[in-house]
Design an enzyme around this catalytic site. Structure first.
Site, PDB file in Angstrom:
ATOM      1  N   PRO A   9       0.792  -1.227   0.000  1.00 44.96           N
ATOM      2  CA  PRO A   9       0.000   0.000   0.000  1.00 44.96           C
ATOM      3  C   PRO A   9       0.827   1.281   0.000  1.00 44.96           C
ATOM      4  O   PRO A   9       1.870   1.364   0.649  1.00 44.96           O
ATOM      5  CB  PRO A   9      -0.824  -0.101   1.288  1.00 44.96           C
ATOM      6  CG  PRO A   9      -0.117  -1.096   2.128  1.00 44.96           C
ATOM      7  CD  PRO A   9       0.529  -2.062   1.180  1.00 44.96           C
ATOM      8  N   ASN A  10       0.304   2.234  -0.745  1.00 44.82           N
ATOM      9  CA  ASN A  10       0.844   3.601  -0.854  1.00 44.82           C
ATOM     10  C   ASN A  10       2.119   3.705  -1.684  1.00 44.82           C
ATOM     11  O   ASN A  10       2.585   4.803  -1.962  1.00 44.82           O
ATOM     12  CB  ASN A  10       1.073   4.224   0.549  1.00 44.82           C
ATOM     13  CG  ASN A  10      -0.224   4.311   1.332  1.00 44.82           C
ATOM     14  OD1 ASN A  10      -1.195   4.878   0.842  1.00 44.82           O
ATOM     15  ND2 ASN A  10      -0.267   3.731   2.516  1.00 44.82           N
ATOM     16  N   ARG A  17       4.855  10.981  -2.618  1.00 42.65           N
ATOM     17  CA  ARG A  17       4.587  10.685  -1.219  1.00 42.65           C
ATOM     18  C   ARG A  17       5.831  10.941  -0.357  1.00 42.65           C
ATOM     19  O   ARG A  17       6.872  10.319  -0.592  1.00 42.65           O
ATOM     20  CB  ARG A  17       4.219   9.200  -1.158  1.00 42.65           C
ATOM     21  CG  ARG A  17       4.103   8.638   0.194  1.00 42.65           C
ATOM     22  CD  ARG A  17       4.112   7.112   0.154  1.00 42.65           C
ATOM     23  NE  ARG A  17       3.861   6.621   1.490  1.00 42.65           N
ATOM     24  CZ  ARG A  17       4.210   5.438   1.918  1.00 42.65           C
ATOM     25  NH1 ARG A  17       4.801   4.593   1.103  1.00 42.65           N
ATOM     26  NH2 ARG A  17       3.960   5.075   3.150  1.00 42.65           N
ATOM     27  N   TYR A  22      10.978   8.956   1.153  1.00 48.84           N
ATOM     28  CA  TYR A  22      10.992   7.910   0.117  1.00 48.84           C
ATOM     29  C   TYR A  22      11.661   8.333  -1.191  1.00 48.84           C
ATOM     30  O   TYR A  22      11.809   7.511  -2.092  1.00 48.84           O
ATOM     31  CB  TYR A  22       9.559   7.431  -0.153  1.00 48.84           C
ATOM     32  CG  TYR A  22       8.916   6.817   1.072  1.00 48.84           C
ATOM     33  CD1 TYR A  22       9.423   5.649   1.632  1.00 48.84           C
ATOM     34  CD2 TYR A  22       7.826   7.432   1.691  1.00 48.84           C
ATOM     35  CE1 TYR A  22       8.857   5.097   2.764  1.00 48.84           C
ATOM     36  CE2 TYR A  22       7.250   6.886   2.828  1.00 48.84           C
ATOM     37  CZ  TYR A  22       7.766   5.715   3.363  1.00 48.84           C
ATOM     38  OH  TYR A  22       7.215   5.170   4.488  1.00 48.84           O
ATOM     39  N   ASN A  74       7.959  -5.751  -1.062  1.00 43.08           N
ATOM     40  CA  ASN A  74       7.910  -4.636  -0.121  1.00 43.08           C
ATOM     41  C   ASN A  74       6.462  -4.563   0.365  1.00 43.08           C
ATOM     42  O   ASN A  74       5.609  -3.981  -0.315  1.00 43.08           O
ATOM     43  CB  ASN A  74       8.339  -3.320  -0.783  1.00 43.08           C
ATOM     44  CG  ASN A  74       8.354  -2.167   0.223  1.00 43.08           C
ATOM     45  OD1 ASN A  74       7.837  -2.293   1.332  1.00 43.08           O
ATOM     46  ND2 ASN A  74       8.938  -1.049  -0.163  1.00 43.08           N
ATOM     47  N   ALA A  77       3.295  -0.826   4.739  1.00 39.63           N
ATOM     48  CA  ALA A  77       2.787  -0.806   6.118  1.00 39.63           C
ATOM     49  C   ALA A  77       2.382  -2.194   6.616  1.00 39.63           C
ATOM     50  O   ALA A  77       2.429  -2.464   7.828  1.00 39.63           O
ATOM     51  CB  ALA A  77       1.607   0.161   6.212  1.00 39.63           C
ATOM     52  N   HIS A  80       4.454  -4.463   9.104  1.00 41.98           N
ATOM     53  CA  HIS A  80       4.418  -4.318  10.562  1.00 41.98           C
ATOM     54  C   HIS A  80       3.130  -4.842  11.187  1.00 41.98           C
ATOM     55  O   HIS A  80       3.015  -4.892  12.405  1.00 41.98           O
ATOM     56  CB  HIS A  80       4.609  -2.845  10.939  1.00 41.98           C
ATOM     57  CG  HIS A  80       5.633  -2.146  10.097  1.00 41.98           C
ATOM     58  ND1 HIS A  80       6.962  -2.517  10.095  1.00 41.98           N
ATOM     59  CD2 HIS A  80       5.529  -1.129   9.191  1.00 41.98           C
ATOM     60  CE1 HIS A  80       7.625  -1.741   9.232  1.00 41.98           C
ATOM     61  NE2 HIS A  80       6.780  -0.901   8.670  1.00 41.98           N
ATOM     62  N   ASP A  87       1.621 -15.326   6.857  1.00 40.81           N
ATOM     63  CA  ASP A  87       1.177 -16.712   6.718  1.00 40.81           C
ATOM     64  C   ASP A  87       1.192 -17.160   5.259  1.00 40.81           C
ATOM     65  O   ASP A  87       1.484 -18.327   4.966  1.00 40.81           O
ATOM     66  CB  ASP A  87      -0.229 -16.884   7.315  1.00 40.81           C
ATOM     67  CG  ASP A  87      -0.222 -16.884   8.842  1.00 40.81           C
ATOM     68  OD1 ASP A  87       0.875 -16.876   9.447  1.00 40.81           O
ATOM     69  OD2 ASP A  87      -1.319 -16.890   9.440  1.00 40.81           O
ATOM     70  N   GLU A  98      12.893  -9.302   1.113  1.00 41.16           N
ATOM     71  CA  GLU A  98      12.088  -8.146   1.529  1.00 41.16           C
ATOM     72  C   GLU A  98      12.887  -6.866   1.307  1.00 41.16           C
ATOM     73  O   GLU A  98      14.082  -6.812   1.623  1.00 41.16           O
ATOM     74  CB  GLU A  98      11.725  -8.297   3.009  1.00 41.16           C
ATOM     75  CG  GLU A  98      10.886  -7.154   3.547  1.00 41.16           C
ATOM     76  CD  GLU A  98      10.298  -7.483   4.917  1.00 41.16           C
ATOM     77  OE1 GLU A  98       9.744  -8.590   5.090  1.00 41.16           O
ATOM     78  OE2 GLU A  98      10.418  -6.628   5.808  1.00 41.16           O
ATOM     79  N   HIS A 100      12.823  -2.500   1.701  1.00 41.55           N
ATOM     80  CA  HIS A 100      12.231  -1.232   2.141  1.00 41.55           C
ATOM     81  C   HIS A 100      13.102  -0.099   1.643  1.00 41.55           C
ATOM     82  O   HIS A 100      14.335  -0.163   1.769  1.00 41.55           O
ATOM     83  CB  HIS A 100      12.117  -1.167   3.667  1.00 41.55           C
ATOM     84  CG  HIS A 100      11.232  -2.234   4.209  1.00 41.55           C
ATOM     85  ND1 HIS A 100       9.863  -2.167   4.108  1.00 41.55           N
ATOM     86  CD2 HIS A 100      11.520  -3.415   4.792  1.00 41.55           C
ATOM     87  CE1 HIS A 100       9.343  -3.270   4.626  1.00 41.55           C
ATOM     88  NE2 HIS A 100      10.322  -4.047   5.043  1.00 41.55           N
ATOM     89  N   SER A 102      13.121   2.997   2.859  1.00 39.21           N
ATOM     90  CA  SER A 102      13.642   3.724   4.021  1.00 39.21           C
ATOM     91  C   SER A 102      14.271   2.739   5.010  1.00 39.21           C
ATOM     92  O   SER A 102      14.020   1.527   4.931  1.00 39.21           O
ATOM     93  CB  SER A 102      12.505   4.496   4.695  1.00 39.21           C
ATOM     94  OG  SER A 102      11.545   3.603   5.219  1.00 39.21           O
ATOM     95  N   ARG A 107      13.330   4.886  12.169  1.00 43.14           N
ATOM     96  CA  ARG A 107      12.050   5.603  12.178  1.00 43.14           C
ATOM     97  C   ARG A 107      11.241   5.250  13.439  1.00 43.14           C
ATOM     98  O   ARG A 107      11.813   4.835  14.428  1.00 43.14           O
ATOM     99  CB  ARG A 107      11.304   5.291  10.870  1.00 43.14           C
ATOM    100  CG  ARG A 107      12.117   5.688   9.630  1.00 43.14           C
ATOM    101  CD  ARG A 107      11.380   5.397   8.356  1.00 43.14           C
ATOM    102  NE  ARG A 107      10.153   6.186   8.252  1.00 43.14           N
ATOM    103  CZ  ARG A 107       9.167   5.928   7.388  1.00 43.14           C
ATOM    104  NH1 ARG A 107       9.289   4.904   6.546  1.00 43.14           N
ATOM    105  NH2 ARG A 107       8.100   6.675   7.366  1.00 43.14           N
ATOM    106  N   ARG A 111       7.648   0.736  13.377  1.00 38.82           N
ATOM    107  CA  ARG A 111       8.208   0.207  12.124  1.00 38.82           C
ATOM    108  C   ARG A 111       9.405  -0.717  12.375  1.00 38.82           C
ATOM    109  O   ARG A 111      10.001  -1.246  11.431  1.00 38.82           O
ATOM    110  CB  ARG A 111       8.655   1.357  11.211  1.00 38.82           C
ATOM    111  CG  ARG A 111       7.530   2.237  10.753  1.00 38.82           C
ATOM    112  CD  ARG A 111       8.037   3.275   9.753  1.00 38.82           C
ATOM    113  NE  ARG A 111       7.158   4.422   9.752  1.00 38.82           N
ATOM    114  CZ  ARG A 111       6.060   4.535   9.007  1.00 38.82           C
ATOM    115  NH1 ARG A 111       5.713   3.565   8.177  1.00 38.82           N
ATOM    116  NH2 ARG A 111       5.303   5.613   9.078  1.00 38.82           N
TER     117      ARG A 111
HETATM  118  C1  DQA Z   1       8.271   1.100   3.592  1.00 38.46           C
HETATM  119  C2  DQA Z   1       8.415   1.301   5.112  1.00 38.46           C
HETATM  120  C3  DQA Z   1       7.089   1.079   5.821  1.00 38.46           C
HETATM  121  O1  DQA Z   1       7.231   1.295   7.205  1.00 38.46           O
HETATM  122  C4  DQA Z   1       6.057   2.053   5.286  1.00 38.46           C
HETATM  123  O2  DQA Z   1       4.790   1.794   5.879  1.00 38.46           O
HETATM  124  C5  DQA Z   1       5.964   2.081   3.807  1.00 38.46           C
HETATM  125  C6  DQA Z   1       7.176   1.966   3.020  1.00 38.46           C
HETATM  126  C7  DQA Z   1       9.586   1.423   2.846  1.00 38.46           C
HETATM  127  O3  DQA Z   1       9.719   0.983   1.716  1.00 38.46           O
HETATM  128  O4  DQA Z   1      10.427   2.164   3.374  1.00 38.46           O
HETATM  129  O5  DQA Z   1       4.894   2.297   3.249  1.00 38.46           O
HETATM  130  O6  DQA Z   1       7.978  -0.266   3.352  1.00 38.46           O
END
Ligand code: DQA
Length: 148
Positions: A9-10, A17, A22, A74, A77, A80, A87, A98, A100, A102, A107, A111
C-alpha cells in the site's frame, strides 16, 4: 527464471509521497530500472505488481508457486501488521527478499518489527530504489546456485 515483484500500500504514490523519506523516484521508474537489470541478468520474466489491498497481496503470494521462481516483496505498512501476508509467505516456500526504501529502524518504533522478514531469505532496507536492484541480483544469485 521468473521473478515476481510485489509492492504494498501507498507505494503507487512514490515520487509524490513524503519525498524526504521515500525520495523522488516513481514506482514506474523503479520498475523500469528493475526490468533493465533483469534483462542484463538474463531473467526470462519479471512481473511487477502493486496493491493497496492486503487480501490481494495474500492472493498473489498464494498464486506465486508455478508462476514464478522467486519473490521480491515490499509489503509497506503491512510489514508491521499483517499476519495474513506472513502466513501466505510461510505457505508457499518460495525464496523471497524483503525490500524497504527507508531504514525502518531509524524511524518510529512501530516500524522496527517486521512480521514478514523471518519468512524471507534476507532483507534490504534504507538504500532507496537501489535496494530493489540489489534484491534482484541476490535472488538471481541464489536461484542460480546449485541446490544443497
Ligand atoms: C516502507 C516502510 C514502511 O514502514 C512504510 O509503511 C511504507 C514503506 C519502505 O519501503 O520504506 O509504506 O515499506
Amino acid at each position: 527464471m521468473r521473478i515476481l515483484v510485489i509492492n504494498g500500500p501507498n507505494l503507487n504514490l512514490l515520487g509524490q509521497r513524503e519525498p524526504d523519506v521515500y525520495g523522488a523516484v516513481s514506482l514506474a521508474e523503479i520498475e523500469a530500472r528493475l526490468a533493465r537489470r533483469a534483462a542484463a541478468l538474463g531473467v526470462a520474466s519479471l512481473v511487477c505488481r502493486q496493491s493497496n489491498h492486503e487480501g490481494e497481496l495474500v492472493t498473489w503470494i498464494q498464486e506465486a508457486p508455478g508462476q514464478c521462481d522467486g519473490l521480491i516483496l515490499n509489503p509497506a505498512a503491512y510489514t508491521h501488521t499483517s499476519v495474513a501476508v506472513r502466513d501466505a509467505l510461510a505457505a508457499v516456500h518460495l525464496p523471497c527478499i524483503e525490500v524497504h526504501l527507508s531504514n525502518t529502524h531509524a524511524r518510529e518504533a512501530f516500524r522496527h518489527v517486521s512480521l514478514t522478514a523471518p519468512l524471507c531469505l534476507g532483507q534490504i532496507q534504507g538504500l532507496g530504489p537501489l535496494g530493489y536492484e540489489l534484491a534482484l541480483e541476490a535472488l538471481v544469485n541464489t536461484l542460480n546456485r546449485p541446490q544443497k
